[in-house]
Design an enzyme around this catalytic site. Structure first.
Site, short mmCIF file in Angstrom:
data_model
loop_
_atom_site.label_atom_id
_atom_site.label_comp_id
_atom_site.label_asym_id
_atom_site.label_seq_id
_atom_site.Cartn_x
_atom_site.Cartn_y
_atom_site.Cartn_z
N LEU A 371 0.83 -1.20 0.00
CA LEU A 371 0.00 0.00 0.00
C LEU A 371 0.87 1.26 0.00
CD1 LEU A 371 -2.70 -1.12 2.59
CD2 LEU A 371 -2.55 -1.61 0.14
N CYS A 372 0.35 2.32 -0.61
CA CYS A 372 1.19 3.51 -0.82
C CYS A 372 1.00 4.52 0.31
CB CYS A 372 0.91 4.15 -2.17
SG CYS A 372 -0.82 4.52 -2.49
N PHE A 373 1.39 4.10 1.52
CA PHE A 373 1.54 5.06 2.61
C PHE A 373 2.64 4.54 3.53
CE2 PHE A 373 -1.22 2.00 4.55
CZ PHE A 373 -1.07 2.12 5.93
#
Length: 453
Positions: A371-373
């Site tokens: 996931l992009c965080f």
């Protein structure tokens, strides 16, 4: 009378390293893991059966053991529980529907949602399931709706708060004096419940639940004693015994990374010692274990897609992260999982993952998800042999509160779920739930996705 035994309980065990390797190799060889599958969840159905059998044997024969749907809602896994004689505990009307889909009889479903609507209450009463009211206000609503029905086989209980204190994880502790769940026991509540129970023979139950994970056995035992005493107080006011369904909930601790797991025989013996009146033949004792039954039965394969050695600490970029292990990512101080490399996984006598003999020296890794965080990390300092792209990691003890807490952040599809049992020629595997495709996710977010077929 319950008894203890020196025999090791399956509740203290989990799949061995050798079993994990054998099953993983079979899943890969049989093509159940596709070329583009970056993650697979596997469930040991034999271990699940054994745990349920031991739970049944530890308590009186007439006890009803419901498995919490919220721990693992995969219908075929719920069906395996029902096939072993378990009931199911539902925390929402949707979970009631899952229980019916798994073939559970209505009279073995416990409905515990703290926010039941009038329509849901009517449906539950008409279906003949057991309904636990979370408050006197909700109980009054149930009484009102029940009066409008020509007939109902449903039974009803009231959740009470024994106020025996919190465990080590605040977010999963629900028996502190300030808990928002249930009505706190006391003389005023005994008066109020006796008043409502008089003339209503279907109002037969008491429900108590202290929490989940991080709860010492002593807390579960103390709660049972409080509930037994409160039951006596209500009966004294009624002038007769009526509350013959006593639901003590779940809350037994599971071993993830060294916690002391609970043997159901020890727990039953201590509960009976503290509250013998709840173990008599005229009381239907109900349990709601979820994590303690399911967690150790499941494990996941998580493929390393990339390795980043440009940072001070190497990072393995994988396909399961905060979407699958939400609590681990957001509250790593309370929730940790053992992670091993598939080619080297073994277990010591305590069940901890260790490197097999001859394994190359290990180094400290960060294991991140897809996931992009920045918070999508499931381990910040795990020692593993040198990893390469394409390696498979094993995440242990994921049979509960993983798939059921799946996050749609970044909209990745859920992985395939495979169940397995021992066979004469090796493990017998079957797909319990297919992997979600991009089309599946699109349908979920499309107009009409929530409409009935």
């Amino acid at each position: 009378m319950t008894t203890t035994s020196t025999r090791t309980s399956s509740w203290l065990e989990r799949p061995s390293g050798e079993s994990i390797r054998r099953v993983a190799e079979a899943a890969l060889a049989e093509g159940l893991v596709g070329e583009d599958d970056g993650a697979v969840v596997l469930h040991d159905l034999d271990l699940l059966d054994t745990r349920l059998q031991e739970l049944t044997g530890a308590f009186p024969a007439h006890a009803v053991h419901t498995v919490a749907v919220k721990a693992n809602p995969v219908v075929e896994i719920l069906r395996a529980c029902v096939d072993q004689g378990a009931g199911l505990e539902a925390a929402s009307w949707e979970e009631v529907a899952l229980a019916f889909a798994a073939g559970c009889a209505a009279d073995r479903i416990v409905y515990d949602s703290p926010a039941k609507t009038r329509t849901e209450i009517r449906w539950a009463l008409e279906a003949g399931i057991h309904v636990n009211a979370d408050s006197l206000d909700e109980l009054d609503r149930i009484i009102e709706i029940h009066a409008t029905l020509a007939t109902s086989s449903a039974t009803v209980g009231l959740r009470v708060n024994p106020a025996v204190g919190s465990g080590s994880i605040p977010a999963t502790s629900v028996a502190s004096p300030s808990s928002r769940f249930g009505e706190r026991v006391g003389d005023r509540l005994a008066d109020a419940l006796a008043e409502r129970a008089a003339g209503r023979p279907w109002l037969r139950g008491l429900h108590s639940h202290v929490g989940s994970q991080g709860m010492p056995v002593e807390t579960l035992v103390a709660a049972a004693g409080v509930v037994a005493g409160f039951r006596d107080a209500v009966h004294a006011r009624l002038g007769h015994e009526q509350l013959d369904i006593v639901d003590l909930g779940g809350g037994a601790t599971t071993n993830y990374t060294g916690e002391r797991a609970v043997d159901p025989r020890e727990l039953a013996a201590r509960l009976e010692e503290a509250a013998p009146s709840l173990f008599t033949d005229d009381v239907m004792l109900v349990t709601e274990f979820g994590r303690a039954v399911q967690a150790n039965c499941g494990w996941a394969l998580n493929r390393v897609e990339y390795v980043n050695r440009a940072l001070a600490q190497p990072v393995a970029v994988t396909h399961l992260g905060a979407d699958f292990l939400m609590r681990t990512a957001y509250q790593p101080g309370h929730w940790r999982h053992r992670i091993s490399r598939l080619a080297t996984v073994e277990q010591d006598a305590a069940g901890s993952a260790v490197d097999a003999p001859g394994t190359p020296p290990s180094e400290s890794w960060i294991v991140s998800g897809p996931l992009c965080f920045a918070g999508d990390v499931i381990s910040r300092d795990i020692h593993l042999p040198g990893l390469e792209a394409g390696d498979w990691l094993v995440i242990h003890d994921v049979g509960a509160y993983t798939m059921s807490m799946w996050s749609r952040h970044c909209n990745r599809g859920m992985p395939v779920v495979i169940g397995y049992r021992d066979g004469a020629d090796g493990p017998r595997l079957e797909v319990l739930r297919e992997a979600e495709s991009a089309d599946t996710v699109v349908r979920q977010w499309s107009r009409g996705a929530g409409a009935l077929d």
